[in-house]
Write an enzyme that holds these catalytic residues in place. Structure first.
Site, mmCIF file in Angstrom:
data_model
loop_
_atom_site.group_PDB
_atom_site.id
_atom_site.type_symbol
_atom_site.label_atom_id
_atom_site.label_comp_id
_atom_site.label_asym_id
_atom_site.label_seq_id
_atom_site.Cartn_x
_atom_site.Cartn_y
_atom_site.Cartn_z
ATOM 1 C CB CYS A 229 -0.696 -0.062 1.360
ATOM 2 S SG CYS A 229 -1.801 1.576 1.324
ATOM 3 C CB CYS B 29 -1.578 4.583 4.554
ATOM 4 S SG CYS B 29 -3.228 4.203 3.806
ATOM 5 C CB SER B 30 -0.770 0.395 6.570
ATOM 6 O OG SER B 30 -1.833 1.040 7.397
ATOM 7 C CB CYS B 31 -4.877 -0.514 2.311
ATOM 8 S SG CYS B 31 -5.403 1.373 2.455
HETATM 9 FE FE FE Z 1 -3.608 2.359 2.745
#
Ligand code: FE
Length: 203
Positions: free
Chosen positions: A105, A108-110
């Protein structure tokens, strides 16, 4: 405000709330802060990815299921009982002899929580997020995975709408293994695409 900005706003708000709750609980002596770390680690490494491993093994052992999984990931995963937050749309990518998929991602951190649990910290790191797209093979090498140059590496950028999960290849020498034994060998990193599933060592 764009969707992306909104998504990020939500994440930092959630983080802030979590931190506030954690410090309150620790302050009141209700929990030790390392107890929280232990729970988080368990979700990152064991409980979370175990769901994904069950999905992978079902796909390895049931061709009809595999077909459904690749066509409509979310509902096929729900069939096995996994659904919930951060998993509204999960797309499953099949690794083959010619194609190796890996997931990042960049924003961010999906991450697909219902099948993989919480993302490991390296997944959220600036280094992984920026390098995965630019030099995927170098990143894979850092993870100890050197692919044949003939293999096509595809990098998929997760976002708040679509989250990806990799269906790793079933290693050779596993024909006689039970489903439970197979689940044991499917590691989290193979479902992010930074590792492959290795044949179990014969003891
Ligand atoms: Fe994300």
């Amino acid at each position: 405000m764009s969707t992306e900005e909104h998504h990020h706003h939500d994440e930092s708000y959630a983080e802030l709330r979590t931190k506030a709750l954690e410090s309150l609980l620790v302050e009141k002596g209700l929990i030790a802060s390392n107890a929280i770390d232990d729970v988080v680690r368990t979700y990152e490494q064991d409980i979370g990815p175990m769901n994904g491993a069950k999905v992978v093994v079902k796909a390895w052992t049931d061709p009809e299921y595999k077909k459904r999984l690749l066509e409509e990931g979310t509902s096929a995963i729900e069939e096995v009982g996994f659904t919930g937050a951060q998993g509204a749309q999960i797309v499953v990518l099949e690794n083959t002899d010619d194609i190796h998929n890996m997931v990042v991602c960049t924003l961010c951190s999906c991450y697909p929580w219902p099948v993989l649990g919480l993302p490991p910290s390296w997944y959220k790191s600036e280094a992984y997020r920026s390098r995965a797209v630019v030099e995927p093979r170098a990143v894979l090498k850092d993870f100890g995975l050197e692919l044949d140059p003939a293999v096509n590496v595809r990098v998929w950028d997760s976002n708040s709408e679509i989250r990806y999960m990799v269906l790793p290849q079933r290693p050779s020498g596993t024909d006689g293994m039970t489903e439970e034994e197979l689940i044991e060998i499917v590691g989290r990193d193979s479902m992010i695409g930074v590792a492959i599933v290795e044949s179990p060592t014969i003891v």
